[in-house]
Design a protein around this motif. Structure first.
Motif, short mmCIF file in Angstrom:
data_model
loop_
_atom_site.label_atom_id
_atom_site.label_comp_id
_atom_site.label_asym_id
_atom_site.label_seq_id
_atom_site.Cartn_x
_atom_site.Cartn_y
_atom_site.Cartn_z
N UNK A 72 0.82 -1.21 0.00
CA UNK A 72 0.00 0.00 0.00
C UNK A 72 0.86 1.26 0.00
N UNK A 73 0.20 2.39 -0.23
CA UNK A 73 0.86 3.70 -0.15
C UNK A 73 0.76 4.33 1.23
N UNK A 74 -0.25 3.93 2.00
CA UNK A 74 -0.54 4.59 3.27
C UNK A 74 0.67 4.64 4.19
N UNK A 75 1.35 3.50 4.39
CA UNK A 75 2.47 3.49 5.35
C UNK A 75 3.71 4.20 4.81
N UNK A 76 3.75 4.48 3.51
CA UNK A 76 4.86 5.30 3.01
C UNK A 76 4.67 6.76 3.38
N UNK A 77 3.49 7.13 3.88
CA UNK A 77 3.18 8.51 4.27
C UNK A 77 2.97 8.64 5.78
N UNK A 78 3.60 7.77 6.54
CA UNK A 78 3.50 7.87 7.99
C UNK A 78 4.05 9.21 8.49
N UNK A 79 5.00 9.78 7.74
CA UNK A 79 5.53 11.09 8.15
C UNK A 79 4.42 12.14 8.21
N UNK A 80 3.43 12.04 7.32
CA UNK A 80 2.30 12.98 7.36
C UNK A 80 1.46 12.77 8.61
N UNK A 81 1.28 11.52 8.99
CA UNK A 81 0.51 11.23 10.20
C UNK A 81 1.25 11.73 11.44
N UNK A 82 2.57 11.59 11.45
CA UNK A 82 3.37 12.07 12.58
C UNK A 82 3.32 13.60 12.66
N UNK A 83 3.30 14.26 11.52
CA UNK A 83 3.22 15.72 11.53
C UNK A 83 1.90 16.18 12.11
N UNK A 84 0.83 15.43 11.83
CA UNK A 84 -0.48 15.79 12.36
C UNK A 84 -0.61 15.43 13.83
N UNK A 85 0.08 14.36 14.24
CA UNK A 85 -0.03 13.89 15.63
C UNK A 85 1.31 13.29 16.06
N UNK A 86 2.20 14.08 16.64
CA UNK A 86 3.52 13.59 17.03
C UNK A 86 3.47 12.45 18.05
N UNK A 87 2.39 12.34 18.81
CA UNK A 87 2.30 11.24 19.80
C UNK A 87 2.20 9.88 19.12
N UNK A 88 1.94 9.87 17.80
CA UNK A 88 1.87 8.61 17.07
C UNK A 88 3.22 7.91 17.01
N UNK A 89 4.30 8.63 17.35
CA UNK A 89 5.63 8.02 17.36
C UNK A 89 5.68 6.82 18.30
N UNK A 90 4.92 6.85 19.37
CA UNK A 90 4.90 5.71 20.30
C UNK A 90 4.38 4.47 19.60
N UNK A 91 3.29 4.60 18.84
CA UNK A 91 2.75 3.47 18.10
C UNK A 91 3.71 3.00 17.01
N UNK A 92 4.39 3.95 16.34
CA UNK A 92 5.36 3.58 15.32
C UNK A 92 6.52 2.82 15.95
N UNK A 93 7.03 3.30 17.08
CA UNK A 93 8.13 2.60 17.75
C UNK A 93 7.73 1.18 18.14
N UNK A 94 6.49 1.02 18.58
CA UNK A 94 6.01 -0.31 18.95
C UNK A 94 6.00 -1.24 17.75
N UNK A 95 5.52 -0.74 16.61
CA UNK A 95 5.49 -1.56 15.40
C UNK A 95 6.89 -1.90 14.92
N UNK A 96 7.77 -0.92 14.90
CA UNK A 96 9.15 -1.15 14.47
C UNK A 96 9.82 -2.17 15.39
#
Length: 764
Positions: A336-360
């Motif tokens: 998909x294209x959605x996860x290639x634009x996670x940077x946009x989601x982080x810009x809108x909500x920096x707290x999403x970094x916690x969820x990204x770190x968990x997935x990584x």
């Protein structure tokens, strides 16, 4: 040496150290599986080079999380015997890819090589096993585990790390095109097979003890990603990826055993569908609270192909879709294209970094667990094992093909006498791909024996004819097909006629971005995105059936199919009917061996076989209600019940008895099976329970356990099933897991009832 490079440290410590060193873009790269793997290379004769597209993608992420389909070969990928990767060169190409990724990653992070393996590796030179709907008829989890172990060895020798295997879907509505990928309708049986697949692929790689707290094993391992979580087979109307309006009680009782069965898998793939309106890919209740918290799942959650892009229809933007999926618990994308634009989601909500770190962290943990950091490349000695592995796989496959077939009619014509003239007729005689199912790679001529060739050693003379096509109708210029088939049958002493369907894909077909067939095309009437409203056989096939019957010759029909078709016309006029399903490369030989008595048919139906699509559903564990089960114009009962099947020998099941142990909180059910015929054979014994005295509508019956026994002619065997009290619970009106007032156990026509008021089961 950095801590993450120290193989003596616990995986958790290595993950935490590596994660702390990564940039945001490197993290985004690790949760992306964006590139189609076959786009990574070009082949020139026997030489391979990496493409600029692959190199650019690695540069984009400063590395690569996972690569799907490096070895995939089929009409969708466009990879053939001429331009794909031969099995013997697989390790060379995977090492080339891995070496490039590691050297172009600032931290030296290797990539996961991910491949489809629903009934064998979807790659050149791989072994093609029966599809799941056939395998399930074996009632032989041990053999399925053995075949999975051989597949794992094959994949390891090629450089693969994760195998995608369908096991979780239930066949509730056979109009669904992916029916062939299911292990049938039973949650109990499907859970047992799922555990067998995980055990075969992974051994004891993951246990209840958290793998993060221990150092990684020194050896390379294969992980299995079980799919799909959950409910695809419950979609309304049998529509692929359709909506699933299941309530909580149904989800817990039917799918609870399945979710529990994947506890030790390295990965699980989310399903396309919703559950009661909530897409599985955005369902935190499903992917985090139930899967991880309640069932202690430790692996990663992978998205299905382009499924995250579908969330944009719900959210309205890629950033919101990424936020929903990450928060729900999706760790790794797929195309998909959605996860290639996670940077946009982080810009809108920096707290999403916690969820990204968990997935990584989960993706990295799996890489450490499988040995990618410590042994990223395939050694020459491991690659050299491939020919022996393939040989052993063919032997196991031949046994599984025989066990997967179910005889449902025999008026005494079988087994066929040898050294007579035999006609082999039917639309499946011309194409090997009609026997193999969806997700199948191109086959070399030496990988397959046709049914005609398999019959030749048993017959004095063999003639063959097509007679009809499967769906599209016989072209006007080929009007003689029926005449040729009739002549062939008339000149023979017995006729073997194939009927059914096909999941074959052709290179001139059109596909969606997730590989599914774009629209009905050709004779293909089964597989992903190929759903049917009517289970009837085509008019041409039925005409062929009648023409052959009118010759007066003994008629044996072999149903080659990925779903149950309406076989009432077949049962009415054929002398014998064998359900072969899609039996894989060894299928035609297995058919011949069964029909001529070289082996006995031992398969039993893992579905309740319907009469027609108009009476669906007919699965055995529907709720018991005071209703008229029949229709004005049709019986409500299945044509053939779950567990049905014939043998060349005869069986008597008798002397069922019960004992309950209050201290151990379990019931022992003992029964005797006697082989009273003249053939050595195997019999699947099925233990059912019927609950009564409940506060909600009980199910008609529930499968509690199975046991496959092999008994020589004239002998008997006593079998004991042990059922814990916890297996006899249901969810009451208050959603508590409690015991019914009584349980009636049955094996065959033997029944015994036990009162449960003295049992002691802790309520949930």
């Amino acid at each position: 040496m950095a801590p993450y490079q120290n193989d003596t440290l616990p995986i958790r410590v290595r993950v935490q150290d590596l994660l702390a060193r990564m940039t945001t873009q490197e993290k985004i790269s690790q949760v992306n599986q964006h590139l189609y793997g076959w786009q990574s290379y070009t082949r020139h004769g026997s030489e391979f080079t990496l493409t600029d597209q692959f190199k650019a993608h690695v540069a984009w992420g400063g590395g690569l999380g996972a690569l799907y389909g490096l070895f995939r070969a089929d009409p969708w990928s466009g990879r053939t015997l001429e331009n794909g990767i031969p099995a013997a060169q697989s390790a060379t190409v995977s090492n080339m890819v891995q070496q490039y990724v590691i050297t172009h990653s600032r931290l030296g992070i290797p990539a996961l090589i991910v491949e489809e393996a629903p009934h064998g590796h979807q790659a050149l030179g791989a072994v093609s096993y029966p599809t799941n709907l056939g395998k399930s008829n074996s009632f032989d989890p041990a053999l399925i585990a053995q075949c999975a172990q051989l597949q794992a060895a094959e994949l390891a020798a090629k450089g693969v790390h994760l195998a995608l295997v369908s096991t979780l879907d239930l066949l509730k509505d056979p109009r669904w095109g992916r029916s062939e990928e299911t292990f049938g309708e039973s949650p109990t049986l499907t859970a047992a097979y799922t555990q067998a697949v995980i055990r075969g692929f992974q051994g004891d790689l993951i246990s209840d003890d958290c793998f993060l707290d221990h150092p990684a094993d020194a050896n390379r391992h294969i992980g299995v990603v079980i799919k799909h979580l959950i409910g695809q087979g419950d979609a309304l109307g049998g529509h692929n990826a359709g909506t699933v309006p299941l309530g909580e009680r149904e989800v817990r009782e039917v799918y609870g055993p399945l979710v529990a069965s994947i506890r030790h898998a390295v990965g699980v793939m989310a399903a396309y569908n919703d559950i009661d309106g909530v897409p599985c890919h955005a369902n935190r209740q499903l992917l985090t609270r139930w899967l991880r918290t309640a069932n202690h799942f430790q692996g990663l959650v992978m998205a299905d192909g382009t499924a995250l892009d579908r969330l944009t229809d719900l959210t309205g933007s890629v950033a919101a879709a990424a936020q929903q999926a990450l928060t729900a618990g999706v760790d790794l994308s797929l195309w998909d294209d959605v996860y290639t634009h996670i940077d946009q989601a982080l810009a809108a909500d920096p707290t999403l970094m916690t969820a990204l770190d968990t997935a990584v962290a989960r993706v990295l943990a799996v890489k450490f667990l499988l040995g990618l950091f410590d042994q990223p490349l395939v050694s020459p000695s491991e690659a050299a094992k491939l020919p022996k592995i393939i040989t052993a796989s063919h032997q196991a496959n031949a046994k599984l093909a025989v066990e997967s077939m179910t005889l449902v009619k025999n008026n005494g014509v079988l087994p066929l006498a040898r050294n007579q003239k035999v006609a082999v007729i039917g639309p499946h005689t011309a194409s090997i791909y009609d026997w193999l199912g969806d997700y199948t790679a191109p086959q070399a001529p030496d990988q397959f024996t046709s049914l005609t060739d398999a019959v030749r050693p048993y017959a004095s003379q063999v003639c063959t004819a097509l007679g009809s096509q499967l769906r599209v109708g016989v072209p006007d210029q080929d009007y003689r097909w029926l005449d040729e088939a009739e002549d062939c049958a008339s000149e023979s002493d017995a006729v073997i006629l194939t009927l059914g369907g096909s999941s074959a894909r052709a290179f001139d077909m059109h596909f969606l971005t997730n590989g599914a067939l774009a629209a009905p095309q050709g004779n293909t009437d089964t597989g992903e995105n190929v759903d049917l409203a009517d289970l009837s056989l085509s008019a041409d096939q039925l005409s062929l059936l009648r023409v052959i019957k009118n010759t007066g010759k003994p008629l044996i029909v072999v149903m080659v199919q990925g779903r149950p078709y309406d076989i009432r016309p077949v049962l009415a006029i054929a002398d014998a009917v064998l359900l072969a399903w899609y039996p894989g490369q060894a299928g035609p030989q297995a058919v011949a061996d069964i029909l001529f008595g070289q082996t006995t048919p031992t398969g039993r139906l893992a579905i309740s076989y319907p009469r027609s699509s108009g009476q669906l559903p007919v699965y055995y564990y529907q709720r018991h209600a005071a209703k008229n089960a029949d229709y004005l114009d049709e019986s409500g009962a299945p044509l053939l019940p779950f567990g049905a099947g014939l043998d060349y020998t005869t069986w008597i099941v008798h002397s069922l008895s019960l004992t309950h142990d209050l201290i151990e909180q379990r019931t022992a059910i003992t029964v005797t099976a006697a082989n009273t015929g003249q053939y050595d054979s195997s019999l699947p014994l099925l233990l059912f329970g019927r609950f009564r005295g409940t506060t909600v509508l009980p199910r008609e019956k529930q499968l509690l356990a199975t046991r496959r026994v092999t008994i020589p002619a004239g002998q008997k065997q006593t079998v004991t099933f042990t059922v814990p009290d916890t297996a006899l619970t249901y969810y009451d009106a208050h959603m508590r897991s409690v015991l019914p007032d009584q349980v009636t156990f049955s094996v065959g026509d033997q029944t015994q009832t036990i009162i449960t008021r003295y049992f002691h089961v802790k309520e949930n």
